[in-house]
Design an enzyme around this catalytic site. Structure first.
Site, PDB file in Angstrom:
ATOM      1  N   ASP A   1       4.743  -6.617   0.027  1.00 55.64           N
ATOM      2  CA  ASP A   1       3.628  -7.568   0.065  1.00 55.64           C
ATOM      3  C   ASP A   1       4.153  -8.996  -0.025  1.00 55.64           C
ATOM      4  OD1 ASP A   1       1.202  -8.874  -0.199  1.00 55.64           O
ATOM      5  OD2 ASP A   1       0.711  -8.049  -2.164  1.00 55.64           O
TER       6      ASP A   1
ATOM      7  N   SER B   1      -6.366  -8.809  -4.353  1.00 57.36           N
ATOM      8  CA  SER B   1      -6.118 -10.008  -3.556  1.00 57.36           C
ATOM      9  C   SER B   1      -6.973 -11.185  -4.053  1.00 57.36           C
ATOM     10  CB  SER B   1      -6.362  -9.692  -2.072  1.00 57.36           C
ATOM     11  OG  SER B   1      -5.766 -10.670  -1.260  1.00 57.36           O
TER      12      SER B   1
ATOM     13  N   HIS C   1       0.473  -5.099   1.395  1.00 52.67           N
ATOM     14  CA  HIS C   1      -0.697  -5.675   0.739  1.00 52.67           C
ATOM     15  C   HIS C   1      -1.912  -4.745   0.851  1.00 52.67           C
ATOM     16  CE1 HIS C   1      -2.840  -8.985  -1.062  1.00 52.67           C
ATOM     17  NE2 HIS C   1      -3.714  -9.031  -0.079  1.00 52.67           N
TER      18      HIS C   1
END
Length: 314
Positions: free
Chosen positions: A258, A161, A290
């Site tokens: 995601d 991320s 995610h």
């Protein structure tokens, strides 16, 4: 103390008008240890006493007190630049598993977080850690583990991320920097990278306008000096130097459900199109969301991803 909220990014963080910050998750920490399950030992080091910048080092116990040189992975944790730390149980468990699976030394960077320390501080902290690692080039650095066991000619960057965003930006600095690091960056692993852009791509066209606005304001909270979602720091498509990305190979991991999936695929295609000379691989996890691998590390897709990252590095 005022209870008036300036920005509410629940369930992650609240920012009050009096400057107070309330982190709603990612606050737990665990000490370094010898992990009996994986046989990996960890220790914490201070990189800069002045700024409080620190990192956690991981090494398979079998390598300690030997002269065995292992690949070195520099890991940048996720959390939108605002939450989580290198010392959270989530990252501690994950990096114990990865260090054991790939048989590597890991340096997990505890960069300072926004909004108290807005970007580019996290990038500058991460670069400072790379320079600290580089100081071990002639086995004369402050960490005996790195002196004895880290192969600085086989260095990898990775993150998830926001951490994947940092890994990309560090690889860009390596490729562009005149300030030469005495390490050889072989490749990067970007897991569900936090990238964006003003214009929607692919399935993003179906994204609710409110969610798009939320993601932009979250980015602006982390990086108040930004020009917006087309800032090259978050939108690599706007970076005219993308083909100078450091390293020779790249693994981009995406997850089917995601909200950042499109950006991961787009990035991998972009790097190829811009004429970067390295090898680009993409791994997509079906039916997953995610950073699923951090919350469900024993699921089939998480185990497959751990194996793929391990073989990519070793």
């Amino acid at each position: 103390m005022s209870d008036e909220i300036a920005h509410d990014f629940s369930p992650f963080i609240k920012f009050y008008k009096d400057g107070r910050v309330e982190r709603l998750k990612g606050n737990d920490i665990v000490p370094p240890s010898l992990d009996l399950k994986t046989g990996v030992e960890s220790t914490d080091i201070v990189v800069s006493a002045e700024t409080g910048l620190s990192a956690r080092l991981y090494i398979p116990k079998t390598a300690i007190n030997t002269s065995q040189k292992l690949p070195l992975l520099v890991y940048f944790h996720g959390g939108g630049f605002c939450i989580e730390t290198a010392f959270s149980p989530t990252y501690h468990d994950y990096l114990n598993s990865l260090a054991a699976s790939a048989n590597i030394v890991v340096v997990s960077v505890d960069y300072r977080r926004a909004p108290e320390h807005p970007l580019p501080i996290a990038y500058d902290d991460s670069w400072a850690v790379l320079k600290w690692i580089s100081s071990h080039f002639e086995q004369k650095g402050p960490s005996e583990w790195l002196n004895s066991n880290a192969d600085l000619k086989r260095v990898f960057f990775a993150g998830d991320s926001a951490g994947a965003n940092i890994a990309h930006n560090m690889a860009m600095r390596v490729g562009l920097s005149e300030e030469e690091l005495r390490i050889k960056l072989v490749g990067s692993v970007l897991v569900h990278p936090y990238f964006g852009g003003k214009e929607p791509i692919g399935a993003e066209v179906k994204m609710e306008a409110g969610f798009k606005a939320w993601t932009e304001s979250f980015w602006r909270l982390a990086c108040p000096s930004t020009t917006g979602l087309d800032d090259p720091l978050i939108n690599p498509a706007e970076d005219p130097n993308l083909e100078k990305l450091g390293g020779e190979k790249l693994l981009v991991c995406v997850a089917e459900k995601d909200f950042l999936r499109e950006r991961g695929w787009y990035y991998s295609e972009l790097v190829r199109k811009r004429g970067w000379g390295g090898i680009v691989e993409v791994l997509e996890a079906k039916e997953e969301n995610h950073v699923f691998h951090l919350f469900n590390p024993s699921c089939e897709n998480a185990i497959a991803m751990l194996k793929r990252i391990s073989s990519f590095i070793s």
